[in-house]
Design a protein around this motif. Sequence first.
Motif, PDB file in Angstrom:
ATOM      1  N   SER A 363     -36.470 -48.898  58.749  1.00  0.00           N
ATOM      2  CA  SER A 363     -37.567 -48.946  57.794  1.00  0.00           C
ATOM      3  C   SER A 363     -38.867 -48.705  58.538  1.00  0.00           C
ATOM      4  O   SER A 363     -38.906 -48.702  59.770  1.00  0.00           O
ATOM      5  N   VAL A 364     -39.929 -48.508  57.787  1.00  0.00           N
ATOM      6  CA  VAL A 364     -41.213 -48.233  58.410  1.00  0.00           C
ATOM      7  C   VAL A 364     -41.684 -49.416  59.247  1.00  0.00           C
ATOM      8  O   VAL A 364     -42.279 -49.248  60.329  1.00  0.00           O
ATOM      9  N   PHE A 365     -41.380 -50.644  58.796  1.00  0.00           N
ATOM     10  CA  PHE A 365     -41.803 -51.825  59.548  1.00  0.00           C
ATOM     11  C   PHE A 365     -40.990 -51.985  60.825  1.00  0.00           C
ATOM     12  O   PHE A 365     -41.519 -52.379  61.866  1.00  0.00           O
ATOM     13  N   ASN A 366     -39.696 -51.687  60.747  1.00  0.00           N
ATOM     14  CA  ASN A 366     -38.881 -51.734  61.949  1.00  0.00           C
ATOM     15  C   ASN A 366     -39.265 -50.633  62.929  1.00  0.00           C
ATOM     16  O   ASN A 366     -39.169 -50.811  64.150  1.00  0.00           O
ATOM     17  N   LEU A 367     -39.705 -49.492  62.392  1.00  0.00           N
ATOM     18  CA  LEU A 367     -40.166 -48.412  63.264  1.00  0.00           C
ATOM     19  C   LEU A 367     -41.404 -48.843  64.039  1.00  0.00           C
ATOM     20  O   LEU A 367     -41.512 -48.612  65.252  1.00  0.00           O
ATOM     21  N   LEU A 368     -42.338 -49.469  63.351  1.00  0.00           N
ATOM     22  CA  LEU A 368     -43.546 -49.970  64.021  1.00  0.00           C
ATOM     23  C   LEU A 368     -43.189 -51.032  65.051  1.00  0.00           C
ATOM     24  O   LEU A 368     -43.761 -51.066  66.145  1.00  0.00           O
ATOM     25  N   ALA A 369     -42.237 -51.896  64.705  1.00  0.00           N
ATOM     26  CA  ALA A 369     -41.808 -52.936  65.649  1.00  0.00           C
ATOM     27  C   ALA A 369     -41.141 -52.319  66.869  1.00  0.00           C
ATOM     28  O   ALA A 369     -41.310 -52.808  67.994  1.00  0.00           O
ATOM     29  N   SER A 370     -40.376 -51.250  66.660  1.00  0.00           N
ATOM     30  CA  SER A 370     -39.707 -50.600  67.790  1.00  0.00           C
ATOM     31  C   SER A 370     -40.712 -49.927  68.720  1.00  0.00           C
ATOM     32  O   SER A 370     -40.546 -49.936  69.941  1.00  0.00           O
TER      33      SER A 370
END
Length: 459
Positions: A363-370
């Motif tokens: 997801s976009v939030f997991n992408l930012l977290a990664s």
Amino acid sequence: MLLGIILASFQSVKLSPYDLVLYPIYFGIVYALGNNYRKRLASNPVLFKYYGQALSLKMISSFLFCMVYMYYYNGGDTTGYYHWCDQWLKHFFKDPGNAITFLFSGDIGPFYRFVTSSDWGAYLYLMKFGSNEVYFLKIAAIINVIGLNSFVCTSLLFGYLAFLGSWRLFIVFYDMYPHLSKQLAIATLFIPSVVFWSSGLMKDTLSYMGICWLTYTLYFGIIKRQRMVKNAITSLLLVVMIGKLKGYIILSYIPAAGYWLFAKYKEKIQSPVLRFVTGPFFIIGAVVLSVFLLSRIGDSLGKYSLDKLEQTAEGYQSWHQATGGASYTIEGVGDFSITGLVKILPQGIIVTLFRPFLWEAGSVFNLLASIEGLIFFFLTLRVLWQSKIIRLPEALALDSNIIFCFIFALILAFAVGITSFNFGALVRYKIPIMPFYAIGLIIIEDVLKRKSLLGSLKN
């Protein structure tokens, strides 16, 4: 009374006309409060600049937090907490005596019966007898009254509390390292995931605020001996609050704080010989104090007490994997013997600090977290490269603040990593970890640079 009944009728988790009218007023009040304090910092351009920037960012993040949960997730724990705050306010105007009793006692029976008879709802899982969710709800209900029963306004107040905590954490390390103001400001005030996920009506927000503020009261109250009585009382209240909300955080913090306090008092000894001789006694004292506090406090932490951590971890694993989303596994988890814990220790720390990896982001939030995890991975490698690894123990020995930050960050990273099992939950649970881990890296780099400079001057 009529006003209260009208206010209690607003329970939508979407923006209402009521929110649109009230939110700008609260935004202006919070900003005015912050700006009033900021004026006192005018003599220090560094503090003046960072306070204004960080406050503005936090207020914007609080609104975005609400929008994400209302329109992207279509609800979640935060809207569930607001739902029960709204229900408590209705109960207050129906039976104020029982509503107030609920806030200051362990008896949730009358309120629970009122809720289940009027609105069973989808958020009943947050109303477990004796749970930390109920404890949080009691605090949230009071703040929601101050927020006039508006979800966005109450969230803004929670975000402001988190900002006050993060600012105090910045002040602690700025007081010791004023030459590192920019790096420390980024670590404490501007890490994107920490700013965002500590901006709403959540347990994570309050526990993060608490651990930052606790560091401040310990530093200025015990180490620097300023306003000792006030800071000692505040420290005790914060320990109780954090322990009730998220016991594993305070259990992770106690060993780090015990070491930190003893090390700081050891550093006050002028004689190098006496410091060397007393060193082992300070270490033993820190260990004994930590074990004592863990045993005493742990007994009152319910599912977070030391003898129930295995059961709690297994429960979280089942829950977070059952709820779906971007889950992960850790090989060997489930074996909570000493040998088993040692085996899964690196996995738990790595998953918290550096995952999800880019290819795991769903997801976009997991992408930012990664992306954020990738940056932390790069910074860690840079420190290892600069220290050539063999100089790392020397750097750690030269500054007790590094060990303090890493003890807390790594213990909590391990605890969070082996209990989350879901990247969506992980990104929220690790927000107290990231500032301390980043601060540890920053100080190590500073120590290594200063050592290199001293070496070049001698040559």
